[in-house]
Design a protein around this motif. Structure first.
Motif, PDB file in Angstrom:
ATOM      1  N   GLU A  31       0.822  -1.207   0.000  1.00 24.79           N
ATOM      2  CA  GLU A  31       0.000   0.000   0.000  1.00 24.79           C
ATOM      3  C   GLU A  31       0.857   1.259   0.000  1.00 24.79           C
ATOM      4  OE1 GLU A  31      -3.624   2.358   0.460  1.00 24.79           O
ATOM      5  OE2 GLU A  31      -2.960   0.558  -0.547  1.00 24.79           O
ATOM      6  N   THR A  32       1.973   1.247   0.737  1.00 23.78           N
ATOM      7  CA  THR A  32       2.793   2.453   0.840  1.00 23.78           C
ATOM      8  C   THR A  32       4.041   2.407  -0.036  1.00 23.78           C
ATOM      9  OG1 THR A  32       3.976   1.529   2.748  1.00 23.78           O
ATOM     10  CG2 THR A  32       2.034   2.888   3.202  1.00 23.78           C
ATOM     11  N   ARG A  33       4.336   1.258  -0.650  1.00 18.12           N
ATOM     12  CA  ARG A  33       5.573   1.110  -1.416  1.00 18.12           C
ATOM     13  C   ARG A  33       5.680   2.141  -2.533  1.00 18.12           C
ATOM     14  NH1 ARG A  33       7.500  -1.169  -5.942  1.00 18.12           N
ATOM     15  NH2 ARG A  33       5.447  -1.871  -6.636  1.00 18.12           N
ATOM     16  N   LEU A  34       4.571   2.429  -3.197  1.00 21.45           N
ATOM     17  CA  LEU A  34       4.580   3.362  -4.323  1.00 21.45           C
ATOM     18  C   LEU A  34       4.512   4.826  -3.893  1.00 21.45           C
ATOM     19  CD1 LEU A  34       2.231   1.434  -6.779  1.00 21.45           C
ATOM     20  CD2 LEU A  34       4.719   1.531  -6.814  1.00 21.45           C
ATOM     21  N   GLU A  35       4.555   5.051  -2.582  1.00 17.66           N
ATOM     22  CA  GLU A  35       4.462   6.419  -2.074  1.00 17.66           C
ATOM     23  C   GLU A  35       5.784   6.928  -1.527  1.00 17.66           C
ATOM     24  OE1 GLU A  35       1.369   6.214   0.821  1.00 17.66           O
ATOM     25  OE2 GLU A  35      -0.207   5.837  -0.664  1.00 17.66           O
ATOM     26  N   LYS A  36       6.846   6.124  -1.642  1.00 20.13           N
ATOM     27  CA  LYS A  36       8.133   6.557  -1.092  1.00 20.13           C
ATOM     28  C   LYS A  36       9.282   6.000  -1.928  1.00 20.13           C
ATOM     29  CE  LYS A  36       7.945   2.717   2.217  1.00 20.13           C
ATOM     30  NZ  LYS A  36       7.836   2.328   3.622  1.00 20.13           N
ATOM     31  N   PHE A  70       5.723   4.522  -9.945  1.00 22.64           N
ATOM     32  CA  PHE A  70       4.288   4.715 -10.131  1.00 22.64           C
ATOM     33  C   PHE A  70       4.000   5.686 -11.277  1.00 22.64           C
ATOM     34  CE2 PHE A  70       0.160   6.568  -8.351  1.00 22.64           C
ATOM     35  CZ  PHE A  70      -0.611   5.514  -8.809  1.00 22.64           C
ATOM     36  N   GLU A  71       4.671   6.831 -11.266  1.00 26.66           N
ATOM     37  CA  GLU A  71       4.453   7.827 -12.312  1.00 26.66           C
ATOM     38  C   GLU A  71       4.920   7.323 -13.673  1.00 26.66           C
ATOM     39  OE1 GLU A  71       2.670  10.549 -11.952  1.00 26.66           O
ATOM     40  OE2 GLU A  71       2.376   9.903  -9.880  1.00 26.66           O
ATOM     41  N   ARG A  72       6.037   6.644 -13.671  1.00 24.41           N
ATOM     42  CA  ARG A  72       6.606   6.125 -14.921  1.00 24.41           C
ATOM     43  C   ARG A  72       5.693   5.057 -15.531  1.00 24.41           C
ATOM     44  NH1 ARG A  72       9.058   6.288 -19.630  1.00 24.41           N
ATOM     45  NH2 ARG A  72      10.300   4.449 -20.090  1.00 24.41           N
ATOM     46  N   ILE A  73       5.207   4.153 -14.713  1.00 25.82           N
ATOM     47  CA  ILE A  73       4.341   3.087 -15.226  1.00 25.82           C
ATOM     48  C   ILE A  73       3.027   3.663 -15.752  1.00 25.82           C
ATOM     49  CG2 ILE A  73       2.905   1.128 -14.491  1.00 25.82           C
ATOM     50  CD1 ILE A  73       5.313   0.114 -12.910  1.00 25.82           C
ATOM     51  N   LYS A  74       2.489   4.655 -15.079  1.00 31.24           N
ATOM     52  CA  LYS A  74       1.268   5.290 -15.587  1.00 31.24           C
ATOM     53  C   LYS A  74       1.505   5.882 -16.977  1.00 31.24           C
ATOM     54  CE  LYS A  74       0.328   7.939 -12.004  1.00 31.24           C
ATOM     55  NZ  LYS A  74      -0.419   8.912 -11.142  1.00 31.24           N
TER      56      LYS A  74
END
Length: 273
Positions: free
Chosen positions: A21-26, A33-37
């Motif tokens: 849950e928090t892995r993509l926030e730090k 996260f931004e790159r994959i989007k």
């Protein structure tokens, strides 16, 4: 309790104890996260596509896609993830559906989805026959001319991390790296319990072959992090606009260079039915 038909006990325990849950926030997770989007967006042509997010974790990507107006169905085999994803979906006007399940048996009719995202299956299914089963099942559910976006971990990923952080000289870590480089099989040593649970790490050409062997048309393979994470002051650079732009320009320049793909911990393959 875990369902043996869905997931191995080691993977269930890893994700139950870890915080996906928090892995993509730090840390690197924010960039990932931004790159994959941005990579996913390259392949969604219809503004109201039907998308299946397989191995969708806690639903962060499903939420993002649902907010953009797509019809999204998320599947994951981890009960903890399902509860978090359902909570995330309930807060949305355009909700996404959440299903407990796994990649080798999708509870959807034939030719149903415009896009299928394989987030975890390609690296958490160690046996080739299981990955093939997951790819065939995705093909069944995909519409003609539909796209699969598959995420994989590079066979060189742990070795690069080990070299950069001095871990390569720890005997158990070194032996794990040798196994990954030679066979793709990843099993974390007992003295490194924080490492990813049992997994399979692909060579780029091997990843391509697993899809073309099932009759898919190959489109492209993209580096996710590329080489830019090797910047000695990566996190500092990402907070400096000029340095950040340099890194983004570098990743755009090299993301499809097959010779440089092994420098990227993660890669995304795009194929068409």
């Amino acid at each position: 309790m875990y369902d043996k038909s869905l997931i191995s006990r080691d993977i269930e325990l890893f994700y139950t104890n870890a915080s996906e849950e928090t892995r993509l926030e730090k840390g690197m997770g924010v960039f990932e996260f931004e790159r994959i989007k941005s990579l996913i967006e390259k392949y969604i042509e219809n503004p109201e596509s039907t998308i299946i997010d397989v191995g969708g974790g806690t639903g962060k990507y499903s939420e993002w896609l649902a907010r953009k107006g797509h019809r999204v169905h998320m599947i994951d085999p981890v009960l903890k993830h399902i509860a978090l994803a359902e909570n995330r979906s309930h807060k949305l006007k355009n909700k996404f559906s959440v299903h407990l399940g796994e990649a080798r048996k999708l509870d959807f009719p034939d030719t149903y989805a415009d896009v299928i995202i394989l987030h975890g299956p390609l690296y958490h299914l160690q046996e080739k026959k299981d990955r093939e089963a997951a790819i065939r099942e995705a093909k069944r559910v995909l519409k003609k001319d539909g796209v699969i976006l598959g995420f994989a971990i590079n066979y060189s990923a742990t070795t690069l991390v080990g070299l950069l952080n001095g871990l390569i000289h720890k005997p158990s870590f070194f032996n794990m790296c040798k196994e990954e480089l030679q066979t793709g099989i990843h099993n974390p040593p007992l003295d490194f319990p924080w490492l990813l649970a049992e997994a399979y790490y692909h060579k780029p050409d091997e990843l391509k072959a697993e899809f073309t062997e099932q009759g898919f048309t190959y489109v492209n393979t993209h580096a996710v992090e590329g080489m830019v994470w090797l910047d000695k002051d990566f996190f500092g650079s990402m907070t400096n606009e000029k340095r950040k732009n340099n890194l983004l320009e570098l990743i755009n320049l090299t993301e499809n260079d097959s010779n440089l793909l092994p420098f990227s911990p993660h890669m995304m393959i795009a194929v068409k039915k």
